[in-house]
Design a protein around this motif. Structure first.
Motif, short mmCIF file in Angstrom:
data_model
loop_
_atom_site.label_atom_id
_atom_site.label_comp_id
_atom_site.label_asym_id
_atom_site.label_seq_id
_atom_site.Cartn_x
_atom_site.Cartn_y
_atom_site.Cartn_z
N LEU A 327 0.78 -1.28 -0.10
CA LEU A 327 0.04 0.23 0.06
C LEU A 327 0.89 1.18 0.07
CD1 LEU A 327 -2.68 -1.19 2.73
CD2 LEU A 327 -2.94 -1.08 0.26
N HIS A 328 0.43 2.56 -0.44
CA HIS A 328 1.16 3.64 -0.72
C HIS A 328 0.81 4.60 0.55
CE1 HIS A 328 2.31 2.41 -4.73
NE2 HIS A 328 1.01 2.19 -4.84
N PHE A 329 1.37 4.24 1.81
CA PHE A 329 1.37 4.86 2.83
C PHE A 329 2.17 6.10 2.76
CE2 PHE A 329 0.05 0.88 4.71
CZ PHE A 329 -1.30 1.05 5.41
N LEU A 330 1.91 7.25 3.69
CA LEU A 330 2.99 8.41 3.63
C LEU A 330 4.32 8.06 4.25
CD1 LEU A 330 3.49 11.48 3.23
CD2 LEU A 330 2.64 11.87 5.36
N ASN A 331 4.08 6.81 5.32
CA ASN A 331 5.38 6.44 6.01
C ASN A 331 4.82 5.47 6.71
OD1 ASN A 331 7.97 6.51 7.01
ND2 ASN A 331 8.05 8.26 7.87
N HIS A 332 5.92 4.49 7.29
CA HIS A 332 5.75 3.51 7.88
C HIS A 332 6.38 3.45 8.99
CE1 HIS A 332 3.55 -0.29 6.18
NE2 HIS A 332 3.76 -0.51 7.41
N GLN A 333 6.06 2.40 10.30
CA GLN A 333 6.93 2.17 11.34
C GLN A 333 6.50 0.74 11.39
OE1 GLN A 333 9.22 3.61 13.46
NE2 GLN A 333 9.01 1.43 14.32
N VAL A 334 7.45 -0.33 11.48
CA VAL A 334 7.22 -1.66 11.74
C VAL A 334 7.25 -1.79 13.20
CG1 VAL A 334 8.16 -2.50 9.37
CG2 VAL A 334 9.66 -2.16 11.52
N CYS A 335 6.57 -2.74 13.76
CA CYS A 335 6.51 -3.01 15.25
C CYS A 335 7.89 -3.62 15.83
CB CYS A 335 5.21 -4.04 15.54
SG CYS A 335 5.17 -4.59 17.15
N LEU A 336 8.42 -2.97 16.69
CA LEU A 336 9.85 -3.52 17.30
C LEU A 336 9.36 -4.41 18.38
CD1 LEU A 336 11.93 -0.19 18.05
CD2 LEU A 336 11.50 -1.62 15.76
N ALA A 337 8.25 -4.72 18.73
CA ALA A 337 8.01 -5.85 19.66
C ALA A 337 7.97 -7.25 18.87
CB ALA A 337 6.55 -5.70 20.32
N HIS A 338 7.47 -7.27 17.57
CA HIS A 338 7.79 -8.50 16.79
C HIS A 338 9.25 -8.81 16.68
CE1 HIS A 338 3.42 -7.75 15.87
NE2 HIS A 338 3.31 -8.88 15.44
N LEU A 339 10.05 -7.73 16.23
CA LEU A 339 11.32 -7.73 16.01
C LEU A 339 12.05 -8.47 17.35
CD1 LEU A 339 12.21 -4.70 13.81
CD2 LEU A 339 11.72 -7.00 13.18
N LEU A 340 11.60 -7.95 18.29
CA LEU A 340 12.33 -8.37 19.86
C LEU A 340 12.02 -9.63 20.02
CD1 LEU A 340 12.00 -5.04 21.77
CD2 LEU A 340 13.97 -6.16 21.09
N ARG A 341 10.71 -10.01 19.71
CA ARG A 341 10.41 -11.46 20.07
C ARG A 341 11.34 -12.58 18.90
NH1 ARG A 341 4.86 -9.53 20.83
NH2 ARG A 341 4.36 -9.88 18.63
N GLU A 342 11.31 -12.16 17.82
CA GLU A 342 12.24 -12.90 16.82
C GLU A 342 13.85 -12.90 17.47
OE1 GLU A 342 11.50 -12.43 12.78
OE2 GLU A 342 9.78 -11.35 13.22
N CYS A 343 14.34 -11.80 17.95
CA CYS A 343 15.70 -11.86 18.54
C CYS A 343 15.55 -12.83 19.68
CB CYS A 343 15.87 -10.29 19.04
SG CYS A 343 16.38 -9.36 17.65
N GLN A 344 14.51 -12.88 20.65
CA GLN A 344 14.59 -13.84 21.81
C GLN A 344 14.78 -15.16 21.25
OE1 GLN A 344 14.55 -13.04 24.78
NE2 GLN A 344 14.21 -15.20 25.57
N TYR A 345 13.85 -15.52 20.16
CA TYR A 345 14.08 -16.94 19.55
C TYR A 345 15.42 -17.20 19.05
CZ TYR A 345 13.28 -20.97 16.54
OH TYR A 345 13.21 -22.23 15.98
N LEU A 346 15.95 -16.46 18.37
CA LEU A 346 17.31 -16.59 17.97
C LEU A 346 18.25 -16.75 19.05
CD1 LEU A 346 17.63 -14.20 14.79
CD2 LEU A 346 17.19 -16.78 14.88
#
Length: 483
Positions: A327-346
């Protein structure tokens, strides 16, 4: 002449014998060639079969490797991945409920020194006052009837009155005008055919139990029967739900209008079972408004159909679902909570490596920096430089999952630290997840929605309830207002 002819005849006879011999040789060679061809074809077939067997064995080996990996790799749960809590194993749920991702602070649990406690406040206007005075002396046994009375202390006991329905009978009269003889009825909204009806307090409580407390209609019916002695049919409950939804339509349109004008909007989606099929529930929410709606697919087209060109003026806060990035949003912010959970798995996958721990530390430091300076616009270049340094590291010696995660970071690199530039942008999408998680509780209690109308009604009224909460008002009063 005769001798010459005889020689030719012999020559022809000799040639015929030679031809016959050559034919036999050719036939023999042909048979040999055919045998070789048959043998070659058989060998080729054996080779093909062998290749197929090897391919099958490799496939089985890969499947076995994946099965064994489940025992060698840490299991994925809601604490180290995007796996929803409803799909966790019992063991993982126990760990999640007894283990926190927060780092220990070293402080003792409970209230900290200097924390002001709270207790129930005394009501200055009690409904009933009871004087508890002694009648006789404990030591000598004399009567205390005429003795002085001194107030020692006050105790207030809170109780509920008897829960029983209040039945009001309304007698509708007609008067005859002396001047013109007309029969005049009293102003009333009640239809003449309905002798007994329920008012807004009953309807509102049914909707509250269904939408806010997520109870199915049969349990609501049992509650009213056992507590109030009222037997309410599920058909009446459905009618009241549709009545409330119809009354909420102007408010829903207003909520949608405000969200379309908002600069920062959080989005999320989740599966929704309706009429024996898997549909999707979508949420769009801001600090002040929440809109939950029903869609047929998980594609970004659902958002385009709902919000149109207003998406181009929004900063979207989402997870890394591919539909949002189409989609054509003006800007975007991905959820850092998701990234932190993936880091926890690694971190759990390979406890000896430091790469994922460095990524985790970087993200946590960025969030802490925003919390320390909540109103400032911060520079993102230093944070991106540290991230690029981590992305450039060679991870060939680690599991493929590390490379996959690194490639994912590279794709969303420009959308990781936007929350530092704009204080209005949150670093995670937890608010959207909390808003749509209520739907999963409803589905867990009720199983599924039996109609599109029922699903749409729940989501519209849930939007009203969540928006009401964000403005600090009572959801129950908001539901009563619909009637």
């Amino acid at each position: 002449m005769k001798q010459t002819v005889t020689d030719i005849s012999k020559a022809i006879s000799s040639l015929a014998k030679q031809i016959e011999s050559m034919q036999k040789t050719i036939d023999s060679q042909h048979a040999t060639i055919c045998q070789i061809n048959r043998t070659s074809q058989g060998q080729l077939k054996e080779i093909r079969d062998l290749k197929m067997m090897l391919k099958k064995e490799r496939k089985e080996k890969e499947e076995l490797r994946k099965r064994l990996a489940k025992y060698e790799e840490p299991p994925k749960n809601s604490g180290n991945s995007s796996t929803p809590p409803s799909k966790e194993k019992l063991k993982d749920e126990i760990i999640r409920r007894t283990k926190s991702l927060r780092k220990p602070t070293g402080k003792k649990p409970g209230g900290q020194p200097g924390h002001e406690g709270s207790t129930l406040g005394v009501n200055d206007n009690p409904d009933v006052v009871v004087d508890n005075t002694p009648e006789t002396c404990d030591k000598c046994g004399d009567s205390l009837e005429d003795c002085d009375t001194i107030l020692d202390y006050v105790t207030q006991i809170i109780s509920l009155p008897a829960l029983k329905p209040l039945i009001t009978q309304v007698n509708h009269y007609v008067k005859v005008c002396r001047t013109c003889g007309s029969r005049v009825k009293a102003n009333s909204e009640r239809r003449r055919s309905n002798a007994v009806v329920y008012d807004a307090s009953v309807k509102g409580l049914v909707i509250y139990l269904s939408v806010v407390q997520f109870l199915p209609f049969n349990r609501i019916g049992l509650f009213f029967k056992e507590v109030f002695g009222l037997e309410i049919s599920q058909g009446s409950m459905v009618n009241w739900l549709n009545e409330a939804r119809k009354a909420a339509e102007p408010a829903i349109e207003k909520i949608k209008e405000y969200i379309m004008k908002s600069a920062v909007v959080g989005f999320d989606e989740s599966g929704c079972y309706c009429k024996k099929r898997l549909d999707w529930a979508w949420i769009a929410q801001t600090v002040c408004f929440t809109l939950l709606f029903h869609g047929k697919s998980r594609k970004g087209q659902e958002l385009e159909d709902r919000f149109g060109d207003s998406l181009e003026r929004m900063t979207a806060v989402t997870d890394r679902h591919s539909a949002y990035f189409a989609l054509h949003f003006l800007n975007h912010q991905v959820c850092l909570a998701h990234l932190l959970r993936e880091c926890q798995y690694l971190n759990e996958l390979d406890k000896d490596q430091e790469w994922s721990k460095s990524v985790e530390s970087l993200l946590q430091e960025a969030i802490h920096e925003r919390n320390q300076r909540p109103t400032e616009s911060l520079e993102t270049k230093p944070w991106l430089a540290r991230l690029d340094k981590l992305i450039d590291e060679n991870l060939s010696k680690l599991s493929e999952k590390f490379t996959t995660f690194k490639n994912g970071l590279l794709k969303c690199r420009d959308y990781i630290f936007n929350f530092l530039k704009d204080p209005a942008i949150p670093p995670d999408n937890n608010a959207s997840e909390r808003g749509i998680r209520k739907l999963k509780i409803k589905l867990k209690n009720s199983g599924c929605f039996r109609s599109d109308l029922g699903a749409d009604a729940f989501m519209d009224l849930h939007s009203i309830v969540e928006t009401t909460k964000k403005h600090g008002n009572s959801p129950f009063n908001a539901i009563l207002a619909l009637f």
